[in-house]
Design a protein around this motif. Structure first.
Motif, PDB file in Angstrom:
ATOM      1  N   ALA A 108      57.085  72.433  65.158  1.00 54.22           N
ATOM      2  CA  ALA A 108      55.836  72.886  64.562  1.00 54.22           C
ATOM      3  C   ALA A 108      54.644  72.418  65.411  1.00 54.22           C
ATOM      4  O   ALA A 108      53.700  73.191  65.654  1.00 54.22           O
ATOM      5  N   LYS A 109      54.702  71.148  65.880  1.00 54.87           N
ATOM      6  CA  LYS A 109      53.625  70.641  66.734  1.00 54.87           C
ATOM      7  C   LYS A 109      53.543  71.459  68.019  1.00 54.87           C
ATOM      8  O   LYS A 109      52.452  71.802  68.479  1.00 54.87           O
ATOM      9  N   SER A 110      54.704  71.745  68.581  1.00 50.27           N
ATOM     10  CA  SER A 110      54.736  72.534  69.815  1.00 50.27           C
ATOM     11  C   SER A 110      54.172  73.929  69.573  1.00 50.27           C
ATOM     12  O   SER A 110      53.395  74.442  70.382  1.00 50.27           O
ATOM     13  N   ALA A 111      54.559  74.537  68.461  1.00 47.60           N
ATOM     14  CA  ALA A 111      54.047  75.876  68.133  1.00 47.60           C
ATOM     15  C   ALA A 111      52.544  75.827  67.904  1.00 47.60           C
ATOM     16  O   ALA A 111      51.804  76.718  68.362  1.00 47.60           O
ATOM     17  N   ILE A 112      52.072  74.783  67.211  1.00 49.91           N
ATOM     18  CA  ILE A 112      50.635  74.645  66.966  1.00 49.91           C
ATOM     19  C   ILE A 112      49.895  74.473  68.287  1.00 49.91           C
ATOM     20  O   ILE A 112      48.845  75.092  68.514  1.00 49.91           O
ATOM     21  N   GLU A 113      50.445  73.630  69.163  1.00 50.79           N
ATOM     22  CA  GLU A 113      49.800  73.401  70.470  1.00 50.79           C
ATOM     23  C   GLU A 113      49.762  74.698  71.279  1.00 50.79           C
ATOM     24  O   GLU A 113      48.749  75.032  71.901  1.00 50.79           O
ATOM     25  N   SER A 114      50.866  75.434  71.242  1.00 52.50           N
ATOM     26  CA  SER A 114      50.921  76.710  71.965  1.00 52.50           C
ATOM     27  C   SER A 114      49.902  77.689  71.392  1.00 52.50           C
ATOM     28  O   SER A 114      49.187  78.367  72.145  1.00 52.50           O
ATOM     29  N   GLU A 115      49.834  77.760  70.077  1.00 47.90           N
ATOM     30  CA  GLU A 115      48.857  78.644  69.428  1.00 47.90           C
ATOM     31  C   GLU A 115      47.432  78.204  69.746  1.00 47.90           C
ATOM     32  O   GLU A 115      46.544  79.028  69.956  1.00 47.90           O
ATOM     33  N   LYS A 116      47.218  76.882  69.790  1.00 50.99           N
ATOM     34  CA  LYS A 116      45.889  76.345  70.092  1.00 50.99           C
ATOM     35  C   LYS A 116      45.483  76.741  71.517  1.00 50.99           C
ATOM     36  O   LYS A 116      44.341  77.204  71.750  1.00 50.99           O
ATOM     37  N   LYS A 117      46.407  76.589  72.467  1.00 51.08           N
ATOM     38  CA  LYS A 117      46.109  76.963  73.858  1.00 51.08           C
ATOM     39  C   LYS A 117      45.834  78.455  73.953  1.00 51.08           C
ATOM     40  O   LYS A 117      44.909  78.886  74.644  1.00 51.08           O
ATOM     41  N   SER A 118      46.653  79.217  73.262  1.00 53.35           N
ATOM     42  CA  SER A 118      46.471  80.665  73.275  1.00 53.35           C
ATOM     43  C   SER A 118      45.107  81.037  72.688  1.00 53.35           C
ATOM     44  O   SER A 118      44.396  81.896  73.230  1.00 53.35           O
ATOM     45  N   ALA A 119      44.738  80.380  71.591  1.00 49.36           N
ATOM     46  CA  ALA A 119      43.439  80.655  70.964  1.00 49.36           C
ATOM     47  C   ALA A 119      42.297  80.236  71.892  1.00 49.36           C
ATOM     48  O   ALA A 119      41.273  80.930  71.977  1.00 49.36           O
ATOM     49  N   MET A 120      42.479  79.077  72.579  1.00 47.80           N
ATOM     50  CA  MET A 120      41.435  78.620  73.496  1.00 47.80           C
ATOM     51  C   MET A 120      41.259  79.601  74.651  1.00 47.80           C
ATOM     52  O   MET A 120      40.124  79.929  75.035  1.00 47.80           O
ATOM     53  N   ILE A 121      42.375  80.103  75.183  1.00 41.65           N
ATOM     54  CA  ILE A 121      42.292  81.075  76.277  1.00 41.65           C
ATOM     55  C   ILE A 121      41.604  82.343  75.794  1.00 41.65           C
ATOM     56  O   ILE A 121      40.720  82.891  76.467  1.00 41.65           O
TER      57      ILE A 121
END
Length: 163
Positions: A108-121
């Motif tokens: 879940a943390k990994s998915a959140i981090e991935s989503e966060k990076k995607s949102a930041m991009i």
């Protein structure tokens, strides 16, 4: 009227007794003693059998007590083993659940981090597009007037130095 004299009566009584005693000794005494001895032997055998049976019963009782004690000890060991197995199963299940929950949390943390990076991009791209649009609008507004265009060119030339 005594026909027999008392002395002869004693003689005959004694003689008959002695004859009767020898006859008894010769013919009856051995069978009577044999019967008494046989009866005594059978009574002794019965007493020995009874004593042996009593000892056997005591041995059986002792064996039964020993077997009962061993069975109780074995039952206690089995219950102890069952409790240990139950506790191990519960402990293993808890450990497995903790591992799974930890893995789920990490995923879940990994998915959140991935989503966060995607949102930041995506946000950076959106901000860049907005900045370009705003810059384009500002430049258009500035360059729409000829006086402002000349002013801008002169100001840029003044700032840049020719070597």
């Amino acid at each position: 009227m005594n026909l027999i004299a008392p002395e002869s009566l004693v003689f005959w009584t004694t003689a008959i007794f002695i004859i009767f005693f020898f006859l008894l000794k010769k013919f009856a005494w051995k069978p009577i003693l044999g019967a008494v001895k046989g009866r005594e032997d059978s009574i002794n055998k019965a007493l020995m059998s009874a004593e042996e049976a009593r000892r056997e019963i005591q041995n059986l009782k002792a064996d039964n007590e020993r077997i009962l004690h061993e069975a109780r000890a074995e039952r206690e060991d089995m219950l102890k083993d069952a409790r240990e197995i139950k506790n191990k199963i519960i402990s293993d299940a808890k450990d497995e659940a903790q591992k799974q929950s930890h893995n789920m949390i990490e995923a879940a943390k990994s998915a959140i981090e991935s989503e966060k990076k995607s949102a930041m991009i995506e946000l950076k791209n959106h901000v860049a597009e907005l900045s370009l649009e705003i810059a384009e609008k500002v430049v258009r507004g500035e360059l729409s007037n000829k006086d402002k265009q000349l002013e801008l060119v002169e100001s840029l030339l003044g700032k840049s130095s020719l070597n």
